[in-house]
Design a protein around this motif. Structure first.
Motif, PDB file in Angstrom:
ATOM      1  N   THR A 253      48.025 -20.550  14.322  1.00 50.75           N
ATOM      2  CA  THR A 253      48.767 -20.051  12.997  1.00 50.75           C
ATOM      3  C   THR A 253      50.175 -20.779  12.800  1.00 50.75           C
ATOM      4  O   THR A 253      50.905 -20.681  14.118  1.00 50.75           O
ATOM      5  CB  THR A 253      47.832 -19.592  11.326  1.00 50.75           C
TER       6      THR A 253
ATOM      7  N   SER B 225      43.544 -23.967   4.537  1.00 49.45           N
ATOM      8  CA  SER B 225      42.675 -23.080   5.489  1.00 49.45           C
ATOM      9  C   SER B 225      41.208 -23.183   5.824  1.00 49.45           C
ATOM     10  O   SER B 225      40.773 -22.661   5.115  1.00 49.45           O
ATOM     11  CB  SER B 225      43.543 -22.628   6.897  1.00 49.45           C
ATOM     12  N   GLU B 226      40.512 -23.301   6.931  1.00 49.25           N
ATOM     13  CA  GLU B 226      38.902 -22.799   7.221  1.00 49.25           C
ATOM     14  C   GLU B 226      38.601 -23.346   8.831  1.00 49.25           C
ATOM     15  O   GLU B 226      39.602 -24.159   9.350  1.00 49.25           O
ATOM     16  CB  GLU B 226      37.894 -23.837   6.109  1.00 49.25           C
TER      17      GLU B 226
ATOM     18  N   VAL C 278      45.637 -23.106  10.049  1.00 48.26           N
ATOM     19  CA  VAL C 278      44.714 -22.658  11.142  1.00 48.26           C
ATOM     20  C   VAL C 278      44.959 -24.043  11.431  1.00 48.26           C
ATOM     21  O   VAL C 278      45.787 -24.879  11.502  1.00 48.26           O
ATOM     22  CB  VAL C 278      43.761 -22.818  11.424  1.00 48.26           C
TER      23      VAL C 278
ATOM     24  N   LYS D 153      45.950 -15.834  -0.783  1.00 49.21           N
ATOM     25  CA  LYS D 153      45.176 -17.221  -1.429  1.00 49.21           C
ATOM     26  C   LYS D 153      44.725 -16.997  -2.865  1.00 49.21           C
ATOM     27  O   LYS D 153      44.960 -15.875  -3.118  1.00 49.21           O
ATOM     28  CB  LYS D 153      43.886 -17.478  -0.821  1.00 49.21           C
TER      29      LYS D 153
ATOM     30  N   THR E  68      36.703 -15.348   9.119  1.00 45.60           N
ATOM     31  CA  THR E  68      37.164 -15.984   7.643  1.00 45.60           C
ATOM     32  C   THR E  68      38.396 -14.516   7.212  1.00 45.60           C
ATOM     33  O   THR E  68      39.545 -14.947   6.533  1.00 45.60           O
ATOM     34  CB  THR E  68      35.918 -14.776   7.169  1.00 45.60           C
TER      35      THR E  68
ATOM     36  N   THR F  69      42.531 -28.354   9.027  1.00 46.22           N
ATOM     37  CA  THR F  69      43.900 -28.125   7.513  1.00 46.22           C
ATOM     38  C   THR F  69      43.730 -28.711   6.950  1.00 46.22           C
ATOM     39  O   THR F  69      43.887 -30.493   6.736  1.00 46.22           O
ATOM     40  CB  THR F  69      44.870 -27.857   9.063  1.00 46.22           C
TER      41      THR F  69
ATOM     42  N   TRP G 235      42.137 -16.333   8.327  1.00 44.06           N
ATOM     43  CA  TRP G 235      42.032 -17.055   6.816  1.00 44.06           C
ATOM     44  C   TRP G 235      42.056 -16.910   5.354  1.00 44.06           C
ATOM     45  O   TRP G 235      42.472 -17.842   4.182  1.00 44.06           O
ATOM     46  CB  TRP G 235      41.709 -19.459   6.785  1.00 44.06           C
ATOM     47  N   LYS G 236      41.252 -16.023   4.781  1.00 39.98           N
ATOM     48  CA  LYS G 236      41.388 -15.602   4.385  1.00 39.98           C
ATOM     49  C   LYS G 236      42.374 -14.615   3.258  1.00 39.98           C
ATOM     50  O   LYS G 236      41.965 -14.436   1.832  1.00 39.98           O
ATOM     51  CB  LYS G 236      39.354 -15.415   3.308  1.00 39.98           C
TER      52      LYS G 236
ATOM     53  N   ASP H 273      49.094 -19.664   2.655  1.00 36.53           N
ATOM     54  CA  ASP H 273      47.810 -19.916   3.449  1.00 36.53           C
ATOM     55  C   ASP H 273      48.174 -20.014   4.962  1.00 36.53           C
ATOM     56  O   ASP H 273      49.530 -20.133   5.505  1.00 36.53           O
ATOM     57  CB  ASP H 273      47.683 -21.688   3.884  1.00 36.53           C
ATOM     58  N   VAL H 274      46.985 -19.986   6.214  1.00 38.45           N
ATOM     59  CA  VAL H 274      48.016 -19.509   7.673  1.00 38.45           C
ATOM     60  C   VAL H 274      48.576 -20.844   7.705  1.00 38.45           C
ATOM     61  O   VAL H 274      48.900 -20.714   9.601  1.00 38.45           O
ATOM     62  CB  VAL H 274      46.485 -18.381   8.072  1.00 38.45           C
TER      63      VAL H 274
END
Length: 463
Positions: free
Chosen positions: A375, A311-312, A359, A352, A343, A301, A346-347, A356-357
């Motif tokens: 989230t 976020s990833e 995480v 995007k 994915t 984050t 968060w994608k 953004d979420v």
């Protein structure tokens, strides 16, 4: 610990906190951050506690088809708001072994990060459409976030807690002190607090902001050093994911070896602009075909905001070795693989890069089939169920933002018992409010989410 303020407020608060910390340091010479951490008489259950009641409420369950959400219906939840919580709750931790015969739920801990307190709830009972419980303050702790359970030091003694602590503004007002320490990892028992991270003497005196702590049975623990303003403010010290080989996994008092986790290319897993740093993580399943090999889910984050941000999520596979023999040079921890995971969450669920979420933290259900991810950002604030093996997003539970009317509340930690669709299965959700709400009567809610029954008809869920 999720981001907690808008950027303008954050900059103002940082400046004010730095000034206050400088003034306090003149009045209280020497590092005194450890003064805040102290167990109470309730740590070993030698107190009556306070009766509380979680009020029944409804949240919304939606299913994801790969492109859009469809509302399934309401899902039962129970919410508790207390003055002692402040506006930041984090790190719920269910303790199934502490469940008594008549308890609806086992004991659960949660931390009050702004109030420097750790709470315990037990004696859960259904009470009409609500759930009653007993609440105890078991310890003071400087900016506590997440926790990991440590076995009792002796037969019949209380379980101990390994606590991730972090306050980037140094000043910790808890326990009637004005102590200064940025945080670290401490093990709390009924008598004392033992600091095991940072290990460097200078860093130990100053502290590091630790957000998440977790350990593996092999004798290795992991700590995410992460500040909520990653990607928003310059940092003198980088935020990274650390490993620690403890002296004894059931009685940890020190890290006898420590280092930064590297990815499968040998690059340290640290903050990167535009990606953030490891905010939360969750240790997953062991690889039964390989010795001391297991999964970890990493939740990256960045930015202290509630809409745009970074976020990833990655699933990595780690191997650990007590002798450091994983490479030609001494190496105790090695990443064997790394892959994007979850994915769609968060994608795809937000647009995007405009949104953004955010995480936050994760919990793996008792069946090991699903991972629940929290989230906090406004476009998709909630808790989400994803397949462990594939990362496929199945369901999202939303409505957290409206639990306290007129306030924006967000998911900030989770722990669970059982599994989706199985009787007696619940998720404990910590929530926070936007920074500044404490000046306007702000509070946070502790939420119990029933994941055992399908929305609407009360029947058992079939997946």
């Amino acid at each position: 610990m999720a981001p907690s303020m808008s950027l303008p407020v954050m900059f103002k608060h940082l400046a004010m906190s730095t000034l206050v910390a400088a003034q306090v340091s003149l009045s209280f010479p020497g590092p005194s951050g450890f003064d805040v951490c102290k167990p109470t008489d309730c740590f070993d259950a030698k107190c009556a506690g306070t009766p509380v009641e979680f009020k029944g409420t409804k949240l919304q369950l939606s299913t994801w088809d790969g492109a859009n959400y469809s509302l399934v219906g309401d899902i039962q939840a129970y919410s508790l708001v207390q003055d002692d919580f402040g506006i930041f709750l984090h790190g719920p931790l269910f303790r199934p072994a502490q469940r008594k015969a008549n308890d609806v739920l086992p004991s659960v801990f949660v931390t009050g990060s702004l109030t420097d307190k750790i709470f315990k709830f037990d004696d859960f009972r259904f009470s009409g459409g609500d759930v009653s419980a007993n609440m105890k303050t078991v310890a003071s702790s400087p900016g506590p976030s997440t926790m990991y359970p440590i076995p009792p030091a002796y037969e019949g003694g209380p379980e101990r807690l390994m606590v991730a602590e972090g306050n980037p503004f140094f000043l910790n007002p808890g326990n009637h002190t004005a102590s200064m320490w940025r945080g670290g990892v401490q093990v709390i028992d009924e008598e004392k607090c033992t600091t095991i991270f940072p290990v460097n003497p200078l860093m130990s005196a100053l502290g590091r902001v630790v957000n998440t702590v977790g350990c593996h049975d092999s004798g290795f623990c992991f700590f995410s050093v992460w500040k909520f303003y990653d990607d928003s403010l310059p940092m003198l010290l980088d935020d990274c994911l650390y490993w620690c080989k403890v002296n004894a996994i059931n009685d940890p008092t020190t890290c006898i070896e420590v280092g930064i986790v590297e990815d499968d290319q040998g690059t340290p897993i640290c903050h990167v602009n535009g990606k953030g740093g490891v905010h939360g993580f969750k240790i997953g399943k062991d690889d039964t075909s390989k010795s001391n090999v297991f999964d970890i889910f990493l939740l990256f984050t960045g930015q202290g905001t509630f809409d745009k941000g970074d976020s990833e999520v990655y699933k990595i596979q780690l191997q650990v070795d007590h002798l450091g023999g994983l490479d030609s040079k001494p190496k105790f921890v090695k990443t064997l693989s790394k892959a994007e995971w979850g994915t769609d969450l968060w994608k795809k669920t937000v647009e995007k890069p405009d949104h953004d979420v955010g995480v936050d933290h994760a919990w793996i259900d008792d069946d090991g089939k699903y991972v629940w991810v929290g989230t906090f950002r406004k476009q998709n604030n909630g808790v989400h169920m994803l397949e462990y093996d594939t990362g496929k997003l199945i369901h999202s539970v939303r409505g957290i933002a409206d639990i306290i009317p007129g306030k924006y509340g967000y998911t900030s930690g989770l722990s669970g018992i059982g599994a989706y669709g199985k009787p007696g299965s619940y998720i404990a959700l910590a929530t926070c409010e936007e920074f500044g709400q404490q000046f306007l009567g702000g509070h946070s809610a502790f939420v119990l989410l029933d994941i055992s029954k399908a929305p609407g008809n009360g029947s058992t869920i079939i997946v």
